[in-house]
Design a protein around this motif. Structure first.
Motif, short mmCIF file in Angstrom:
data_model
loop_
_atom_site.label_atom_id
_atom_site.label_comp_id
_atom_site.label_asym_id
_atom_site.label_seq_id
_atom_site.Cartn_x
_atom_site.Cartn_y
_atom_site.Cartn_z
N GLU A 43 78.67 16.36 52.83
CA GLU A 43 78.28 15.43 53.89
C GLU A 43 77.61 14.18 53.29
N GLY A 44 76.65 14.40 52.42
CA GLY A 44 75.93 13.28 51.82
C GLY A 44 76.85 12.43 50.95
N PHE A 51 79.57 4.33 53.10
CA PHE A 51 78.73 3.13 53.03
C PHE A 51 79.19 2.20 51.91
N THR A 52 79.42 2.77 50.73
CA THR A 52 79.79 1.95 49.58
C THR A 52 81.08 1.19 49.88
N ALA A 53 82.05 1.88 50.47
CA ALA A 53 83.33 1.23 50.76
C ALA A 53 83.11 0.02 51.68
N ILE A 99 70.37 16.22 48.77
CA ILE A 99 71.29 15.09 48.69
C ILE A 99 71.69 14.65 50.11
N ASN A 100 71.94 15.60 50.98
CA ASN A 100 72.31 15.25 52.35
C ASN A 100 71.22 14.46 53.05
N ILE A 101 69.99 14.90 52.86
CA ILE A 101 68.88 14.20 53.50
C ILE A 101 68.72 12.80 52.90
N LEU A 102 68.84 12.74 51.58
CA LEU A 102 68.69 11.47 50.88
C LEU A 102 69.70 10.44 51.38
N PHE A 103 70.96 10.89 51.53
CA PHE A 103 71.99 9.91 51.89
C PHE A 103 72.13 9.69 53.39
N LEU A 104 71.27 10.35 54.14
CA LEU A 104 71.12 9.95 55.53
C LEU A 104 70.31 8.64 55.55
N GLY A 105 69.39 8.52 54.59
CA GLY A 105 68.48 7.38 54.59
C GLY A 105 68.91 6.23 53.68
N VAL A 106 69.45 6.55 52.51
CA VAL A 106 69.75 5.50 51.53
C VAL A 106 70.67 4.40 52.08
N PRO A 107 71.77 4.75 52.79
CA PRO A 107 72.65 3.67 53.28
C PRO A 107 71.92 2.71 54.21
N LEU A 224 83.62 -0.80 59.79
CA LEU A 224 82.24 -1.00 59.39
C LEU A 224 81.60 0.38 59.17
N PHE A 225 80.43 0.36 58.52
CA PHE A 225 79.69 1.60 58.35
C PHE A 225 78.59 1.63 59.39
N THR A 226 78.48 2.73 60.11
CA THR A 226 77.33 2.89 61.00
C THR A 226 76.54 4.10 60.54
N ARG A 227 75.28 4.09 60.96
CA ARG A 227 74.37 5.15 60.55
C ARG A 227 74.95 6.53 60.85
N ASN A 228 74.87 7.45 59.88
CA ASN A 228 75.35 8.84 60.02
C ASN A 228 76.77 8.89 60.58
#
Ligand SMILES: Nc1ncnc2c1ncn2[C@@H]1O[C@H](COP(=O)(O)OP(=O)(O)OP(=O)(O)O)[C@@H](O)[C@H]1O
Ligand SMILES: [Mg+2]
Lengths: 312, 506
Positions: A43-44, A51-53, A99-107, A224-228
């Motif tokens: 998931e993360g 997000f990166t894309a 990692i999942n929690i981290l990448f909920l926030g990092v983007p 576009l990228f949206t949160r989660n």
């Protein structure tokens, strides 16, 4: 309402599209777990890829560079997982969850820094998302053209990855060694196979594939990228992997089932008079039902989840 | 030239520590090329450790290894394989869901990186298995093979990699007597083709029959190195243990009293003949040992597990002192005084990752004073565990170690200690001395006789016919899930009982 409003050919076409990120993530998970490393971080990794894309494409105006960057981002996130679980023998589920929690926030953080908006990346113009490809030959055959033509390139990649993964797993040295390491690492070790090297390879491959799966969401299906924005697809892919008994074909078929559930739930919104929130539940409820009914019967790779330590 | 090649393997001053345990204390060892070299020693003496170092599986702390006269650095099993070493481990190193061929080629697959040449692999496996008389189906899955067949796969694995030096760690511990005979023929033919063989075993008769030279280890050190021609069983036993050892069981006649265990018409339905029981009735009285002879897989395992409460029967009843125990779970049965020494100590006997203290209370963990109403009584548990470890000579005597860190024989002693300590009325014993050294065998046998004389009823299953005949007061023979007869262990001939065990006579 007519049932054919929901059950028709375009439903199947949308099933193919919606299954794509799931198939890529599930196959990725397969490489990791067949080697004995639980990869709950799919998931993360997908979020990082998505997000990166979107972010790289927004800056370079080139979705191909965005796609490659997503694969690299997936690889890097998976590398964190690999180093923590293989090198330092940390608990695989804990690392994956972190990692999942981290990448909920990092983007959100990165998006805020790059584009001044934590909620989403800028909307990409249509020509800056991945193109639709028609497949010569198939695009003139009536039914097949609707199902298998006019998709984004990542859809074809996912379709090709299914037989390719089967071949890799069951016909190559790499596949045999990976499976051996996931079942009985000591046996592989005594046969002269490096357990750590195989596990690194498996986890890193899962990063690349799940990263690309994420990119499909942000620069293929959307712009576009949206949160989660993965909304649990990494976990659904994991469920498909279990349901498909860690087999590339089985897992992919399970992904199609989940893709179909999602396609139906999208169709039904606005057509039937049930609150939309309930309809959106369909894929998740299906996941739970499938897992609850099935999980005891699937035998995972025997060494899964256990760090390899030989001298205690 | 011939001089140079005299020793296939030399280990000089090899030392290895695991935490506080000095597993190998500067050991030196030389193995003549083209010979069968036996390594013997008590459980925990360091035999497996030494061989795992030679094979590159463990790294030595210091010391030197020479292969064919040249000093070599062996960092991992890959290096060892390239130097012509092959090892069959005490616990098999096979990947169960994979096929025989896949297991054999693993790590040295023919073909290119992009495609394994399975055709060539299969042909080579067939060729090797014919050449050395190791009959095996190249496409069978490991999980469907018997242990004897699995062992052949292990040997083929080493031959496939071109091993010139074969290390076998207790290869006969899990084999039936017939399989042992076949195994020895294979090893002799390998030696006659110029291979060097190092074999670890606890069975002195095998050492004397098979080997050319013997190295004896004790407490991590090499304490003897003799030519087999000059060795005797008694002499070897003394070297191993450091004192005189009784190689035979000494016991007086039994004085059986009331029946403790009565089994009536016990049946178990199963899809295969192996694993079914058919109308088994028997009785074990206080103060006697009832032995069950039979080739493994003829229902003995199932019988013992049903009585212990580990699996349900299809029909029939089990009475302990006249009362039915059919509805009781294993813990309740244990609390009525049924002790069980299981045949598979890793699966049924121990929690390998728990420490010795925790393992020492399994089954009695709810009983006072070990446990209060809610919490375990750590101090009393530790005191009891320390006492057991001392009385039963479990080494190393550190109750904080995980059970995994003990050698196989010491794991067995821990189980025996736990089970015998409950003052059992009935003792179910399966393969009590498998993989156990002669000192410990003597000890376990003596304990069993002691408990018998104190009035326990003992039901004994063992693949070792010798063990059955020398310990038991009465012997039943099982074949295909049935009791096919009773014999008197003092007068029956090996031929007669052997015939009954293979269904030849009833
Ligand atoms: N991986 C390990 N970690 C910690 N201690 C170990 C490990 N392997 C062996 N030991 C310890 O080293 C000592 C030697 O063990 P080893 O397995 O070499 O004995 P062995 O002679 O093969 O005994 P057995 O006849 O019971 O197989 C024992 O005290 C054992 O507890
Ligand atoms: Mg050993």
């Amino acid at each position: 309402m007519d049932i054919t409003d929901i059950l028709n050919l375009s439903l199947l076409a949308s099933m193919v599209r919606l299954s794509t990120p799931l198939v890529l993530a599930a196959l990725g998970g397969m490489y990791s777990e067949r080697g004995g490393v639980i990869n709950i971080a799919l998931e993360g990794i997908m979020l990082a890829g998505a997000f990166t894309a979107a972010a790289v494409t927004a800056r370079t105006a080139n979705p191909w560079i965005g796609l490659v960057s997503a694969a690299i981002a997936g690889l890097l996130v998976a590398a964190i997982h690999a180093v923590a679980t293989i090198q330092f023998k940390a608990d695989q589920v804990v690392v994956g969850t972190a990692i999942n929690i981290l990448f909920l926030g990092v983007p959100a953080l990165a998006s805020g820094a790059m584009f001044g908006s934590t909620g989403s990346t800028p909307q990409l113009p249509r020509e800056q998302t991945l193109p639709d490809w028609n497949i010569p030959g198939i695009d003139s055959i009536p039914i097949l053209s609707q199902l298998f033509s006019g998709h984004k390139p990542i859809v074809y990649l996912a379709i090709l990855m299914v037989p390719a993964s089967w071949y890799v797993l069951y016909r190559t040295r790499f596949g045999l060694r990976l499976r051996a390491v996931g079942e009985n690492p000591e046996a592989a070790d005594t046969a002269g196979v490096s357990v750590a090297r195989m596990r690194y390879a498996g986890v890193l491959m899962s990063g690349v594939l799940a990263g690309i799966g994420g990119a499909y969401l942000s620069i293929g299906q959307n712009s576009l990228f949206t949160r989660n924005m993965t909304a649990g697809r990494g976990f659904i892919a994991l469920a498909a992997l279990i349901f498909g008994k860690w087999h590339p074909v089985g897992a992919s078929l399970a992904c199609l089932l989940f893709g179909l559930a999602e396609a139906i739930s999208i169709r039904m919104q606005g057509v039937v008079s049930i609150p939309v929130q309930f309809i959106q539940l369909i894929p998740y409820v299906l996941t739970m039902v499938v897992l609850a009914g099935f999980i005891g019967r699937a035998t995972p790779p025997k060494a899964i989840g256990v760090p390899y330590v030989k001298e205690k | 030239m011939a001089e140079d090649l005299k020793y296939a393997v030399e280990m000089r001053g090899v030392t290895k520590r695991f935490g506080d345990v000095l597993a190998n204390d500067s050991i030196s060892l030389a193995v003549e090329s083209g010979s069968i070299h036996a390594i013997i020693g008590e459980n925990g003496a360091g035999k497996s450790t030494a061989m795992n170092i030679l094979y590159g599986f463990y790294a030595a702390d210091s010391g030197e290894i020479l292969i064919d006269g040249q000093a070599r650095s062996i960092q991992n099993p890959g290096d060892a394989i390239r130097l012509g070493l092959g090892m069959v481990h005490q616990h098999f190193m096979l990947v169960e869901p994979l096929t025989v061929t896949e297991n054999i080629i693993l790590g040295s697959e023919p073909g290119s990186s992009f495609a394994i040449d399975f055709k060539q692999a299969r042909a080579r496996v067939r060729e090797l298995s014919e050449q050395y008389g190791l009959r095996i189906d190249a496409d069978a899955r490991i999980e469907d093979l018997s242990v004897g067949q699995q062992q052949r796969v292990e040997i083929l694995k080493t031959l496939y990699r071109g091993a010139q030096i074969l290390i076998l760690d207790e290869p006969t511990a899990v084999l039936t007597p017939q399989e042992v005979v076949e195994m020895f023929a294979i090893l002799r033919s390998l030696r006659d083709r110029g291979k060097t063989i190092i074999i670890i075993t606890h069975k002195l008769a095998e050492v004397l029959a098979l080997s050319d030279r013997i190295t004896v280890m004790r407490d991590g050190r090499v304490v003897g190195n003799i030519s087999t021609r000059e060795a005797t069983a008694e002499g070897l036993a003394r070297l191993m243990v450091g004192r005189e050892v009784l190689l035979r069981v000494e016991k007086t006649d039994a004085h059986p009293k009331d029946a403790i265990l009565v089994v009536n018409n016990l049946s178990l339905e199963s899809s295969t003949v192996h694993g079914s029981l058919n109308d088994v009735s028997l009785e074990v009285r206080a103060g006697e040992i009832l032995g069950i002879a039979g080739v493994e897989g003829n229902g003995q395992t199932e019988l013992i597990e049903i009585i212990a409460g580990l699996r349900p029967q299809t029909r029939g009843e089990i009475l302990l002192e006249g009362k039915s125990i059919d509805r009781l779970d294993p813990r309740r049965r244990k609390n009525l005084g049924i002790a069980h020494i299981p045949e598979d100590r890793h699966r049924r006997g121990l929690l390998l990752d728990f420490d010795l203290a925790a393992n020492s209370i399994l089954g009695v963990h709810r009983n006072s004073p070990l446990s209060g109403a809610v919490l375990l009584n750590e101090q009393i548990i530790a005191e009891r565990a320390n006492r057991l470890v001392r009385e039963y000579d479990v080494r190393p005597p550190n109750i904080a170690l995980p059970a995994r860190a003990l050698s196989g024989g010491n794991q067995q002693k821990l189980i025996v200690a736990r089970e015998f300590d409950i003052n059992p009325k009935l003792i179910l014993v399966s393969q009590p001395t498998r993989g156990v050294d002669i000192g410990a065998i003597e000890f376990i046998h003596k304990k069993l006789i002691e408990l018998r004389d104190a009035g326990a009823a003992i039901l004994l299953v063992s693949a070792e016919l010798d063990e059955i005949l020398s310990l038991s007061d009465r012997v039943l023979v099982m074949y295909e899930g049935r009791v096919v007869g009773e014999v008197d262990p003092r007068s029956v001939s090996e031929e007669e009982i052997g015939l009954m065990m293979t269904g030849g006579k009833r």
